[in-house]
Structure formats: C-alpha cells, structure tokens
Design an enzyme around this catalytic site. Structure first.
Site: not given
Length: 181
Positions: A56-57, A60-61, A117
């Site tokens: 999930h990240d 984004e990261d 999350d």
C-alpha cells in the site's frame, strides 16, 4: 510453481522498503505492511486485498516502478492502490481531503486496506505516546490538531459508508488519540 499473489506482494514490499524505518521508531518499515496483512487475514479478506495491504505504501514512499507493480500484481490490486495512495503533489490538507474522497469512492477492498493502515498507525502512535508523551506529535509534520482532524474526518467517512468491525476498532483508537495531550 508460480508464487502466490500474497508472496509476490510481500517480496515486493520487502525489497521496496528494505532501507526504510517506521516514522519515529527504529523498526524496519516492513513491519507496518505485514501488520496490515495479518489484520486483514484475520478478517478473511481475499488475497488481492491482502496483497494490496502489503504494497500500500510502495508507490507513495519508494521508487519501485508502477508498471512493474501492475505486471506482478494485476489490475485488482492496482485499483485498490489507486484509492489508498496519497497525491503528494498537493498541499497536506488538500492531499488528505482527496485521500478521504478516493477511499470513499473505492470499494470494500480499498476501505479495508485504508482502515487497517489507520488502525496500525493509531496503535503505533498510542504506543509511542506512552513512551514519549506529548513529544509524539513532533513526529508529524502537520502537528496534533491537523493529525486529529484527519483521523476524525477519515473515521466519519468510514462510519457513513462501510459497515465492518474494523471501523469500530478504528473508532476506539481515534477516541484514545483524541484524549492525548
């Protein structure tokens, strides 16, 4: 023999986050997506939801390529990720409002990943507050008031749109966060 979707996602997450630590902690970042996956597995969510939780990240990261993620994990996982990935080109408050709306428009899988999350982040925040006291808020660029605004707004949206025990679990954690100094 081909790897399961969950194992592919776990491997991608481990590689993509390998040099990262959790905010405000000396814990490898991979613990966070693994905790989401465990929580969602306990509630018997389907494998694409578990896989999405694991990565999930990533978009984004990390600099892991979106095209490779799509190739490895497929459209169902990518649809969930599209709903739970922040748009970092926006200012903080706009980014958070957009996140709430993309999760609202997402299906149950997106709501499950987002809620898991938020649950794990809240648990980490509360554990950190027990150690650090009010200094815990220094870990958040937005500060206490804006962080709590976001958590309460996210909770309200979930309570309006999704009936699941995860929402109740999140509500209890938000109530605890609201009491922190």
């Amino acid at each position: 023999m081909e790897l399961s979707l969950t194992e592919k996602a776990a491997r991608i997450a481990a590689i993509a986050h390998k040099k990262q630590l959790r905010k405000g902690e000396d814990i490898p970042y991979i613990v966070h997506p693994l905790m989401l996956a465990l929580l969602l597995t306990a509630y018997k969510f389907p494998e694409p939801v578990i896989a999405a939780a694991l990565v999930h990240d990533v978009l984004e990261d990390t600099d892991f390529p979106e095209a490779q993620l799509r190739k490895e994990l497929g459209e169902e996982v990518m649809t969930i990720l599209a709903s739970v990935t922040n748009d970092d080109s926006l200012p903080w408050e706009e980014k958070k409002k957009k996140y709430i709306e993309t999760v609202r428009a997402g299906g149950d899988g997106a709501k499950a990943v987002a809620t898991a999350d938020k649950i794990h982040n809240a648990q980490s925040l509360l554990a950190g507050a027990a150690r650090q006291g009010p200094d815990i808020w220094k870990n958040f660029n937005a500060g206490r008031e804006k962080k709590l605004w976001f958590e309460n707004a996210m909770l309200s949206m979930l309570q309006e749109t999704w009936q699941h025990p995860l929402v109740d679990e999140y509500a209890a954690l938000v109530a605890q966060m609201n009491k922190l100094g």
